[in-house]
Design a protein around this motif. Structure first.
Motif, PDB file in Angstrom:
ATOM      1  N   PRO A  17       0.827  -1.213   0.000  1.00 56.98           N
ATOM      2  CA  PRO A  17       0.000   0.000   0.000  1.00 56.98           C
ATOM      3  C   PRO A  17       0.855   1.255   0.000  1.00 56.98           C
ATOM      4  N   PRO A  18       0.599   2.176  -0.909  1.00 57.40           N
ATOM      5  CA  PRO A  18       1.342   3.438  -0.894  1.00 57.40           C
ATOM      6  C   PRO A  18       0.920   4.318   0.277  1.00 57.40           C
ATOM      7  N   ALA A  19       1.741   5.298   0.589  1.00 56.77           N
ATOM      8  CA  ALA A  19       1.436   6.227   1.675  1.00 56.77           C
ATOM      9  C   ALA A  19       0.143   6.978   1.366  1.00 56.77           C
ATOM     10  N   GLY A  20      -0.625   7.256   2.407  1.00 59.95           N
ATOM     11  CA  GLY A  20      -1.844   8.046   2.248  1.00 59.95           C
ATOM     12  C   GLY A  20      -3.113   7.238   2.126  1.00 59.95           C
ATOM     13  N   ILE A  21      -2.997   5.931   1.906  1.00 58.97           N
ATOM     14  CA  ILE A  21      -4.183   5.084   1.836  1.00 58.97           C
ATOM     15  C   ILE A  21      -4.435   4.491   3.220  1.00 58.97           C
ATOM     16  N   PRO A  22      -5.627   4.683   3.776  1.00 58.88           N
ATOM     17  CA  PRO A  22      -5.891   4.159   5.125  1.00 58.88           C
ATOM     18  C   PRO A  22      -5.762   2.640   5.172  1.00 58.88           C
ATOM     19  N   ALA A  23      -5.423   2.147   6.334  1.00 57.53           N
ATOM     20  CA  ALA A  23      -5.364   0.699   6.521  1.00 57.53           C
ATOM     21  C   ALA A  23      -6.769   0.115   6.483  1.00 57.53           C
ATOM     22  N   PRO A  24      -6.907  -1.128   6.032  1.00 59.35           N
ATOM     23  CA  PRO A  24      -8.218  -1.781   6.097  1.00 59.35           C
ATOM     24  C   PRO A  24      -8.723  -1.851   7.537  1.00 59.35           C
ATOM     25  N   LEU A  25     -10.015  -1.637   7.703  1.00 62.18           N
ATOM     26  CA  LEU A  25     -10.593  -1.733   9.042  1.00 62.18           C
ATOM     27  C   LEU A  25     -10.443  -3.144   9.598  1.00 62.18           C
ATOM     28  N   THR A  26     -10.335  -3.222  10.912  1.00 57.56           N
ATOM     29  CA  THR A  26     -10.294  -4.505  11.608  1.00 57.56           C
ATOM     30  C   THR A  26     -11.597  -4.721  12.357  1.00 57.56           C
ATOM     31  N   ALA A  27     -11.792  -5.942  12.812  1.00 57.06           N
ATOM     32  CA  ALA A  27     -12.981  -6.241  13.606  1.00 57.06           C
ATOM     33  C   ALA A  27     -12.996  -5.413  14.887  1.00 57.06           C
ATOM     34  N   ARG A  28     -11.834  -5.176  15.469  1.00 59.04           N
ATOM     35  CA  ARG A  28     -11.783  -4.353  16.676  1.00 59.04           C
ATOM     36  C   ARG A  28     -12.216  -2.914  16.381  1.00 59.04           C
ATOM     37  N   ASP A  29     -11.855  -2.403  15.204  1.00 57.34           N
ATOM     38  CA  ASP A  29     -12.326  -1.071  14.807  1.00 57.34           C
ATOM     39  C   ASP A  29     -13.851  -1.038  14.757  1.00 57.34           C
ATOM     40  N   ALA A  30     -14.447  -2.036  14.127  1.00 61.37           N
ATOM     41  CA  ALA A  30     -15.901  -2.078  13.996  1.00 61.37           C
ATOM     42  C   ALA A  30     -16.580  -2.137  15.364  1.00 61.37           C
TER      43      ALA A  30
END
Length: 554
Positions: free
Chosen positions: A436-449
């Motif tokens: 992933p290049p800089a500036g793209i958010p990380a994929p959400l995790t179950a803990r985020d949800a």
């Protein structure tokens, strides 16, 4: 005596929520709930292991939830593979392994996940009687002639059905919808009722929130549809707000509080009135902000502090719903002032609100709360909300990565790769998998949800000092989820199991402010069969009064 008792429907006021505030005795209700045998007495306790703790939630009553997988959502408290939660009255007293609780009653949570209840920051509960009617529909008829164009939300739900609601229709939809979410583990809701044709309609909605027995924010919004058609001569929005607050919300120590609805697409005068009254009453102000209805330029003015008739601006007291299609400057202002944003992922994706703005929020360092919006189109189940939130964000982010320069390579067929035995230990061995290049958010995790669905909701409704996490001193809004069930076992990851695998059948116990409301899979103290019949009767009236034929296979 209350109206129900007078009409020959005796009520068990000792156990029901009716004893909290006897709305049914007031003339303002206009008979809002007359004829409803709402609450069933709990069977006499047998004093065995199958009984919920008696008198839970009352001052001085103690019980302990033993041996569960405790997910506190509070970094200072942490998570536990096996721990206990001690409750006294309506408060959490302690969280941790092997707690000493004297002679407190015990709830066996072995094999179960113990966590805070879910929090829904935007739900139109008055529409419960119309569930699934608009399964195919979008917001506005686009004249395409497709099944999505007609019926549409604006034409049918707001302009056709909503204007014919009586106070009793408001009450039963609000009550049944609230109990349904309580069964699903949603212990707090922001009810955006939008059905305030008269003070009696408002009082019916509020009483239903109290009678449901869960934590709620009553959203005092406009008289949807009827204000456009001019069929609501008894309408008192927004001027009835002071009366409502004084009559119903004079205490801060109760389960239900008030939010002021301030829809900006109703015109500058309405914005001036509703936002000014809301701020005079020290209420949070909520509004739908989305791509249709010409809201973007209106919201730009609000962001600049020149909204309404030139002097209304956004602030930390605002909760904005959807926020699809808004400008960069408006988003920056939302961040700068600390306003909150509620995203209804499934509905926005289905009803053409615009792209749910999760990636935009992440780029600004913001996080949303989750909301269910309308059950006329999709379920208010919170497991669905968490899954769709996570899946949608990951779809967008993953595609951004694949579309980036790192991803735009002629990727070889992975079936042709020759993988040496040492490949699993060599960092970066897969050179064709894009970084992933800089500036793209990380994929959400179950803990985020989970965080979005709990503590974020509490913060966005100004309730984070009371609920949203299993923190000693907070009120005990707790759900116990069965991780031994067929759809979950064996348990390998707690947040992953809740978000990716579970549904309402896994919700075994629900506790609100220390009071057990659902026990071993069944809601307590309600006669659901009778309530369902009342809801069906209300539905039949609404369709007939609106002149819409009932058709189960439209």
């Amino acid at each position: 005596m209350c109206i129900l008792c007078d009409k020959g429907f005796p009520q068990n006021h000792a156990r029901s929520q009716l004893g909290r505030r006897d709305f049914l005795k007031t003339t303002a209700a206009g008979g809002a709930a007359a004829g409803l045998g709402l609450f069933a007495a709990r069977p006499a306790a047998a004093h065995d292991d199958d009984d919920a703790p008696e008198d839970s939630g009352r001052r001085g009553r103690r019980y302990i939830i033993r041996g569960g997988h405790v997910t506190s959502i509070d970094p200072a408290v942490g998570d536990f593979v096996k721990a206990d939660v001690l409750v006294e009255g309506k408060k959490i007293v302690a969280v941790g392994p092997n707690l000493h609780a004297g002679g407190a009653a015990e709830i066996d949570a072995r094999g179960k996940i113990v966590m805070p209840g879910f929090i829904d920051t935007h739900h139109h509960q008055f529409e419960t009687a119309l569930r699934s009617f608009l399964a195919n529909g979008v917001l506005i008829n686009d004249q395409s002639g497709s099944a999505s164009a007609n019926p549409s939300y604006f034409e049918y739900i707001l302009l056709t059905f909503a204007p014919v609601y009586r106070p009793e229709d408001v009450y039963i939809s609000e009550l049944f919808g609230g109990l349904s979410q309580l069964d699903d583990g949603v212990t707090t809701v922001h009810d955006v009722s939008q059905i305030h044709h008269s003070p009696a309609h408002s009082d019916a909605a509020i009483q239903a929130l109290f009678d449901t027995g869960r934590r709620a924010a009553f959203g005092f919004f406009e008289s949807a549809g009827a204000n456009i058609l001019g069929t609501n001569p008894g309408n008192k929005y927004p001027s009835d707000a002071p009366r409502i607050k004084q009559q119903w919300f004079s205490s801060s120590d109760q389960l239900v509080h008030m939010i002021m609805g301030g829809e900006v697409y109703l015109g500058d005068l309405s914005t001036d009135q509703s936002w000014t009254i809301g701020r005079q009453l020290d209420l949070q102000i909520a509004a739908h902000v989305l791509s249709p209805f010409g809201i973007r330029p209106i919201f730009d003015k609000l962001a600049a502090g020149t909204g309404g008739n030139g002097h209304i601006g956004i602030g930390a007291d605002n909760l904005f719903i959807h926020m699809t299609g808004m400008s960069d400057a408006a988003w920056q202002r939302v961040k700068d002032v600390g306003a909150q944003v509620s995203i209804a992922f499934p509905i926005e994706m289905n009803m053409r609100h615009g792209m749910p703005p999760i990636v935009r929020m992440q780029s600004l360092g913001l996080e949303p709360s989750l909301s269910t919006d309308v059950e006329v189109t999709m379920t208010a189940d919170f497991f669905t909300q968490m899954r769709v939130c996570m899946n949608m964000q990951r779809m967008v982010v993953n595609q951004m990565i694949l579309d980036s320069p790192n991803g735009n390579q002629n990727l070889p067929d992975p079936r042709n790769w020759e993988l040496p035995q040492s490949a699993v230990t060599v960092p970066g061995f897969f050179p064709y998998w894009p970084t992933p290049p800089a500036g793209i958010p990380a994929p959400l995790t179950a803990r985020d949800a989970l965080r979005f669905a709990t503590i974020n909701g509490a913060k966005h409704l100004r309730l984070d000092k009371k609920t949203g996490s299993l923190t000693p001193g907070k009120e005990a809004d707790i759900i116990i989820l069965d991780a031994t069930a067929l759809n979950v076992a064996p348990l390998n990851n707690v947040p992953g199991a809740v978000v990716s695998l579970m549904d309402r059948t896994n919700v075994e116990t629900v506790i609100v402010a220390g009071k057990v409301r659902k026990w071993k899979g069944k809601l307590l103290d309600v006669d659901l069969n009778h309530l369902r019949r009342q809801l069906e009767s209300s539905r039949d009236h609404i369709f007939a009064a609106a002149g819409v034929p009932q058709n189960l296979y439209r």
